[in-house]
Design a protein around this motif. Sequence first.
Motif, short mmCIF file in Angstrom:
data_model
loop_
_atom_site.label_atom_id
_atom_site.label_comp_id
_atom_site.label_asym_id
_atom_site.label_seq_id
_atom_site.Cartn_x
_atom_site.Cartn_y
_atom_site.Cartn_z
N GLU A 94 0.86 -1.20 0.00
CA GLU A 94 0.00 0.00 0.00
C GLU A 94 0.88 1.23 0.00
N ILE A 95 0.31 2.37 -0.44
CA ILE A 95 1.08 3.61 -0.34
C ILE A 95 1.18 3.99 1.13
N ALA A 96 2.27 4.64 1.49
CA ALA A 96 2.59 4.93 2.88
C ALA A 96 1.48 5.68 3.61
N GLU A 97 0.80 6.60 2.93
CA GLU A 97 -0.22 7.39 3.61
C GLU A 97 -1.43 6.54 4.02
N LYS A 98 -1.55 5.32 3.54
CA LYS A 98 -2.64 4.43 3.93
C LYS A 98 -2.22 3.42 5.01
N VAL A 99 -0.94 3.47 5.41
CA VAL A 99 -0.43 2.56 6.43
C VAL A 99 -0.10 3.38 7.67
N THR A 100 -0.83 3.15 8.74
CA THR A 100 -0.71 3.97 9.94
C THR A 100 0.73 4.06 10.45
N ASP A 101 1.44 2.92 10.51
CA ASP A 101 2.82 2.95 11.01
C ASP A 101 3.68 3.88 10.18
N ALA A 102 3.52 3.83 8.88
CA ALA A 102 4.33 4.69 8.00
C ALA A 102 3.88 6.15 8.11
N LEU A 103 2.59 6.37 8.13
CA LEU A 103 2.07 7.74 8.19
C LEU A 103 2.51 8.43 9.48
N ASN A 104 2.57 7.70 10.57
CA ASN A 104 3.02 8.28 11.84
C ASN A 104 4.45 8.81 11.75
N LEU A 105 5.27 8.19 10.93
CA LEU A 105 6.66 8.64 10.78
C LEU A 105 6.73 10.05 10.22
N PHE A 106 5.84 10.35 9.29
CA PHE A 106 5.85 11.68 8.66
C PHE A 106 5.50 12.77 9.66
N SER A 107 4.66 12.42 10.64
CA SER A 107 4.27 13.43 11.64
C SER A 107 5.38 13.67 12.66
N MET A 108 6.41 12.82 12.68
CA MET A 108 7.52 12.98 13.62
C MET A 108 8.55 14.00 13.13
N LEU A 109 8.46 14.35 11.86
CA LEU A 109 9.41 15.29 11.28
C LEU A 109 8.77 16.67 11.15
N PRO A 110 9.55 17.71 11.33
CA PRO A 110 8.97 19.05 11.16
C PRO A 110 8.66 19.30 9.69
N PRO A 111 7.64 20.12 9.44
CA PRO A 111 7.32 20.45 8.04
C PRO A 111 8.40 21.35 7.46
N PRO A 112 8.41 21.48 6.14
CA PRO A 112 9.39 22.38 5.53
C PRO A 112 9.17 23.81 6.00
N LEU A 113 10.24 24.58 6.07
CA LEU A 113 10.13 25.99 6.45
C LEU A 113 9.39 26.76 5.37
N PRO A 114 8.56 27.73 5.76
CA PRO A 114 7.91 28.58 4.77
C PRO A 114 8.97 29.41 4.03
N SER A 115 8.68 29.73 2.82
CA SER A 115 9.64 30.49 2.00
C SER A 115 9.83 31.92 2.52
#
Length: 119
Positions: A94-115
Amino acid sequence: MEDNNFISVDKLIEFGMSLAIAQQMVKTMNEATTNMRTSGTFPDFLQPKLSQLYVAIDGKQNGPFSEQELIKLIQDKKLTKQTFVWKPGMAAWEIAEKVTDALNLFSMLPPPLPSTIKS
């Protein structure tokens, strides 16, 4: 004089027994402290653990990866929310955004800085 020797031996035995009791108390306290649970923490067997994931990179199966390795893949942009992942128990990739374990990893990182932010 024999009475003094008897008293000295008696005192030495008493001291030795006191020392043995003190050592046992220290051992018991150390064990109790080691096994003590801190409020708000879980025992190791209840700690949430991330399943190790396999990741499709350049059309090939890679892994399994640990949580730290997966975060590094996200930072290197080799793992995105659209990347296919699989873990034991899943019927198909499955794509990562549909797998809870994988999706949680993305929330552990800060978002990109605004320009608009300048250094």
